[in-house]
Design a protein around this motif. Sequence first.
Motif, PDB file in Angstrom:
ATOM      1  N   GLN A  16     -59.890 -23.033 -60.670  1.00 32.44           N
ATOM      2  CA  GLN A  16     -58.585 -23.503 -60.226  1.00 32.44           C
ATOM      3  C   GLN A  16     -57.525 -22.418 -60.390  1.00 32.44           C
ATOM      4  O   GLN A  16     -56.722 -22.171 -59.482  1.00 32.44           O
ATOM      5  N   TRP A  17     -57.518 -21.792 -61.548  1.00 32.20           N
ATOM      6  CA  TRP A  17     -56.529 -20.742 -61.798  1.00 32.20           C
ATOM      7  C   TRP A  17     -56.670 -19.599 -60.799  1.00 32.20           C
ATOM      8  O   TRP A  17     -55.679 -19.013 -60.364  1.00 32.20           O
ATOM      9  N   LYS A  19     -57.434 -19.701 -57.729  1.00 37.04           N
ATOM     10  CA  LYS A  19     -56.863 -20.045 -56.434  1.00 37.04           C
ATOM     11  C   LYS A  19     -55.350 -19.817 -56.407  1.00 37.04           C
ATOM     12  O   LYS A  19     -54.771 -19.545 -55.350  1.00 37.04           O
ATOM     13  N   PHE A  20     -54.699 -19.932 -57.549  1.00 42.35           N
ATOM     14  CA  PHE A  20     -53.251 -19.742 -57.624  1.00 42.35           C
ATOM     15  C   PHE A  20     -52.874 -18.284 -57.902  1.00 42.35           C
ATOM     16  O   PHE A  20     -51.794 -17.842 -57.508  1.00 42.35           O
ATOM     17  N   HIS A  21     -53.721 -17.577 -58.592  1.00 42.00           N
ATOM     18  CA  HIS A  21     -53.416 -16.210 -59.014  1.00 42.00           C
ATOM     19  C   HIS A  21     -53.390 -15.275 -57.801  1.00 42.00           C
ATOM     20  O   HIS A  21     -54.224 -15.419 -56.890  1.00 42.00           O
ATOM     21  N   THR A  24     -48.961 -17.557 -59.065  1.00 44.78           N
ATOM     22  CA  THR A  24     -48.813 -18.844 -59.750  1.00 44.78           C
ATOM     23  C   THR A  24     -47.361 -19.088 -60.165  1.00 44.78           C
ATOM     24  O   THR A  24     -46.705 -18.219 -60.726  1.00 44.78           O
ATOM     25  N   PHE A 156     -48.113 -16.730 -65.018  1.00 36.29           N
ATOM     26  CA  PHE A 156     -47.318 -17.542 -64.089  1.00 36.29           C
ATOM     27  C   PHE A 156     -45.856 -17.146 -64.163  1.00 36.29           C
ATOM     28  O   PHE A 156     -45.389 -16.577 -65.143  1.00 36.29           O
ATOM     29  N   TYR A 162     -40.091 -24.759 -56.856  1.00 36.14           N
ATOM     30  CA  TYR A 162     -41.104 -23.923 -56.232  1.00 36.14           C
ATOM     31  C   TYR A 162     -40.485 -23.034 -55.159  1.00 36.14           C
ATOM     32  O   TYR A 162     -39.670 -23.483 -54.347  1.00 36.14           O
ATOM     33  N   ILE A 167     -47.990 -22.324 -52.719  1.00 35.07           N
ATOM     34  CA  ILE A 167     -48.228 -22.909 -54.049  1.00 35.07           C
ATOM     35  C   ILE A 167     -48.034 -24.425 -53.983  1.00 35.07           C
ATOM     36  O   ILE A 167     -48.800 -25.192 -54.575  1.00 35.07           O
ATOM     37  N   LEU A 170     -51.123 -25.963 -52.453  1.00 33.07           N
ATOM     38  CA  LEU A 170     -52.244 -25.968 -53.394  1.00 33.07           C
ATOM     39  C   LEU A 170     -52.089 -27.075 -54.434  1.00 33.07           C
ATOM     40  O   LEU A 170     -53.062 -27.747 -54.787  1.00 33.07           O
ATOM     41  N   LYS A 171     -50.885 -27.267 -54.909  1.00 28.21           N
ATOM     42  CA  LYS A 171     -50.649 -28.325 -55.903  1.00 28.21           C
ATOM     43  C   LYS A 171     -50.954 -29.690 -55.304  1.00 28.21           C
ATOM     44  O   LYS A 171     -51.521 -30.567 -55.965  1.00 28.21           O
TER      45      LYS A 171
END
Length: 326
Positions: A16-17, A19-21, A24, A156, A162, A167, A170-171
Motif C-alpha cells: 500500500q505504501w 502505491k503512494f510513494h 504521499t 509523507f 490534499y 492521492i 488512491l485514498k
Amino acid sequence: MTTPSGIEVFLSNQDQWEKFHPMTEMVVTRKAGRRLFPHLKYILKGLDPDAKYGLFLHFERMDNIKYKFSVNKWKEFAKGDEIRPIERKLHKDGWRLGGHWMENPVSFEYFKITNDPEMDKDDAVLVQSMHKHIPVLSIQRENAEKEEFRFGVTEFMAVTAYQNKNIIQLKIEMNRFASGFKEDGGHNKSPVSGSSPRGVKRQSTSPEVYGSVTPPSAPWTPPYNPLTPLRYNNTPVAPMYHMYPWQMPMGMYPMFPPMSSGMAPGMAPGVPMNSSMPPVADVFQNQPAMQQNPIYMGMPMGQWNMGNGNGMENRTPQSEFPNYTF
C-alpha cells in the motif's frame, strides 16, 4: 530491516505504501487530530519471547525546508519552521513480552497527527504542515537501549488539505473509510438497516402543528370532531368563523349560526347581521350544542345581546373577566 541485536522489522502493508510513494500526503487537523492512511503496521521477529519490550512511535522531520505544491509536484518554498523536540509515544498495549509482539502484526493505526502544540493526548502526535516527515519505530528491551527503525517508503508530506488529486483517488480506492470524497459512500449511503440516508430530510408523519404566532397560509378553523356535527337547536350548522384568534376584538366569541340564517360563507363576528339570526346567548343556553362543540369549553358564561348590529355588547361587568392584554 535487521539490527545487530537480531531484531527484524517489516511493514505488514508495504504494498500500500509503495502505491503512494513518493507523493504521499497526510492530512493533519488541529482539534481532534487525523489518522494516517495507509496505516502503520509492523511485523516483528527476533525478540526474546520471555523478555519485556516497549514499542514507541514518533515522527521525524526529514529536513529544514517548507514545501508548496505547484505544477503537480512538490517544490521547495522557504526555510522550514523551527524543528520541535522529538515526542515518542508508547504503544497502547504498554510493556509486553516479546512473544506478544511477535504473535500478530503490531498496528499503530489508532495514532492521529495534529498541528496543535497544546494537544496532550496519548494517541496524538505533533507534525508541522507543509513539511516532510517520516515515522520512526523504536523498540526497547527492558533495561536496555532503544533501537530505531525507519522505512523510506513511509515518508509523507503533512498538509491541511490534499494537494494532489491522484492521492485523493488512491485514498478512495484503497480506504473504505474515506467516505468524504465518495458520492455513494459514508454519510450518503443508506445503512444496512434500510433507513433513509443521513443528511436527507425525512417526510413527517405527525400532524401539522403551528408553533408560532405567524398565521397559516389557509384560513384557520376551530377544531371539532367530524363524527359529531355542530348543531343549534337540533339544526346542523356549519362553522362560519374564518378569523384568526389573535384578530378577534376583546370580548368576542366565535359564532356558529344556523345554515338557514342566510349568512354568506366566510362571515365573521362583528359583521352586520339580519334580524333572523338568534342571539349568541341562545347558543350558550343550548347545552347539547356546547357539548358537541369543543370550542365553547371553558368559556365564561356571560349575558350577551346583539347590540346595534355592529358588534356584541357585554352585559356582564368587566371586572368578572380576566384582564387580557394584546
